[in-house]
Scaffold this active site. Structure first.
Site, PDB file in Angstrom:
ATOM      1  N   ASP A  43       0.817  -1.210   0.000  1.00  0.00           N
ATOM      2  CA  ASP A  43       0.000   0.000   0.000  1.00  0.00           C
ATOM      3  C   ASP A  43       0.852   1.262   0.000  1.00  0.00           C
ATOM      4  O   ASP A  43       0.484   2.271  -0.608  1.00  0.00           O
ATOM      5  CB  ASP A  43      -0.928   0.001   1.215  1.00  0.00           C
ATOM      6  CG  ASP A  43      -2.046  -1.022   1.088  1.00  0.00           C
ATOM      7  OD1 ASP A  43      -2.380  -1.398  -0.054  1.00  0.00           O
ATOM      8  OD2 ASP A  43      -2.587  -1.445   2.129  1.00  0.00           O
ATOM      9  N   ASN A 113      -4.442   9.584   1.857  1.00  0.00           N
ATOM     10  CA  ASN A 113      -4.964   8.917   3.054  1.00  0.00           C
ATOM     11  C   ASN A 113      -5.509   9.915   4.074  1.00  0.00           C
ATOM     12  O   ASN A 113      -6.693   9.908   4.365  1.00  0.00           O
ATOM     13  CB  ASN A 113      -3.880   8.061   3.707  1.00  0.00           C
ATOM     14  CG  ASN A 113      -3.896   6.626   3.218  1.00  0.00           C
ATOM     15  OD1 ASN A 113      -4.768   6.230   2.448  1.00  0.00           O
ATOM     16  ND2 ASN A 113      -2.934   5.841   3.653  1.00  0.00           N
ATOM     17  N   GLU A 114      -4.623  10.737   4.631  1.00  0.00           N
ATOM     18  CA  GLU A 114      -5.065  11.653   5.672  1.00  0.00           C
ATOM     19  C   GLU A 114      -4.078  12.796   5.868  1.00  0.00           C
ATOM     20  O   GLU A 114      -2.913  12.702   5.477  1.00  0.00           O
ATOM     21  CB  GLU A 114      -5.265  10.940   7.019  1.00  0.00           C
ATOM     22  CG  GLU A 114      -3.994  10.569   7.745  1.00  0.00           C
ATOM     23  CD  GLU A 114      -3.328   9.301   7.275  1.00  0.00           C
ATOM     24  OE1 GLU A 114      -2.076   9.303   7.170  1.00  0.00           O
ATOM     25  OE2 GLU A 114      -4.031   8.303   6.996  1.00  0.00           O
ATOM     26  N   ASP A 143      -2.694  14.015  21.697  1.00  0.00           N
ATOM     27  CA  ASP A 143      -1.459  13.688  20.976  1.00  0.00           C
ATOM     28  C   ASP A 143      -1.524  14.205  19.549  1.00  0.00           C
ATOM     29  O   ASP A 143      -0.493  14.440  18.920  1.00  0.00           O
ATOM     30  CB  ASP A 143      -1.230  12.180  20.946  1.00  0.00           C
ATOM     31  CG  ASP A 143      -0.647  11.650  22.251  1.00  0.00           C
ATOM     32  OD1 ASP A 143      -0.329  12.470  23.143  1.00  0.00           O
ATOM     33  OD2 ASP A 143      -0.516  10.420  22.380  1.00  0.00           O
ATOM     34  N   ALA A 151     -11.154   6.690   1.458  1.00  0.00           N
ATOM     35  CA  ALA A 151     -10.220   5.597   1.161  1.00  0.00           C
ATOM     36  C   ALA A 151      -9.213   5.414   2.284  1.00  0.00           C
ATOM     37  O   ALA A 151      -8.787   4.295   2.582  1.00  0.00           O
ATOM     38  CB  ALA A 151      -9.496   5.870  -0.155  1.00  0.00           C
TER      39      ALA A 151
END
Length: 254
Positions: A43, A113-114, A143, A151
């Site tokens: 990935d 992704n993020e 944190d 996705a």
């Protein structure tokens, strides 16, 4: 006529061996001339490949030669041209991060992704959260915190106990990472068109880094995140094993 494929592999021996075998069977086309990019690896390599060809309008077909392979298809050497011809497309839009650091420098990056904000020291980060210009959380002690694409909702977002979001939902998970205050806040689901702004409080005492996939910006004071609909990515999957099905199936994995 079968699609012309460019075979790319990660640096791992299994991926490089698979590339050599597939090239020997089907030939190879330079990426700029290919109809489809075949990415061999895991990935992580898929994300690297999508970033590399972002804006080139070339679909990417992943073949798993890594570990998890959530974004990849199974490795089979036979009938690859037919598999490529029959593959189903999944369309993704990345997140655009605009981060301002303590020196007044603006940094932009895209995330498939993020986008995550993470504390840099032993002290918890303190972050103010605004959505579409309206304050939603005056102070999150944590944190970190992240905004995920659908996705990417099965990646870091899921590890942080965020919700899995189907691709067709047009939602973005906003998920805290080890929230200390408010302790019971578990995040939110936002419309895909939402504009999220994070303001770092006490930035000199509690420095925070912002990360968009592979791009990290240290000591940020303000980070804006939104979905960029002007950028389109196309992933190819074997029939009945598409990304939407995998996202749904992941919710029943125990």
């Amino acid at each position: 006529m079968p699609p012309r494929a460019a075979f790319l592999a990660s640096a791992s021996p299994p991926a490089e061996t698979a590339r050599a075998r597939l090239v020997a069977l089907y030939g190879d086309t330079p990426p700029e001339e290919a109809d489809v990019i075949v990415a061999l690896g895991g990935d992580g390599f898929m994300l690297e490949t999508l970033h590399r060809f972002m804006g080139h309008a070339k679909p990417v077909y992943g073949i798993n030669r890594g570990s998890v392979g959530f974004l990849m298809n199974a490795y089979h050497e036979a009938d690859l041209p037919q598999r490529l011809a029959d593959a189903q497309a999944a369309t993704l839009h990345p997140l655009r991060m605009v981060a301002l650091d303590v020196n007044g420098t603006t940094h932009e990056a895209l995330a498939i992704n993020e986008v995550s904000l993470l504390r840099e020291t032993r002290q918890a980060a303190k972050i103010r959260i605004l959505v579409d210009g309206r304050e939603r959380l005056a102070e999150l002690s944590c944190d970190g915190v992240l905004v995920s694409t659908p996705a990417g909702s099965t990646a870091y977002n899921l590890s942080a106990h965020g919700p899995i979001v189907p691709l067709s939902a047009n939602l973005l998970p906003l998920t805290p990472i080890s929230a200390f205050r408010p302790r019971r806040w578990r995040g939110a689901l936002l419309p895909a068109e939402a504009r999220v702004v994070f303001e770092v409080l006490e930035a000199d005492k509690r420095p925070v880094a912002a990360v968009a996939d592979f791009t990290e910006v240290r000591e940020v004071v303000r980070v804006e995140v939104r979905e960029d609909r002007e950028v389109t990515l196309t992933l190819l999957f074997d029939p009945d094993h598409g990304l939407s099905e995998r996202v749904i199936a992941e919710q029943f994995t125990v």
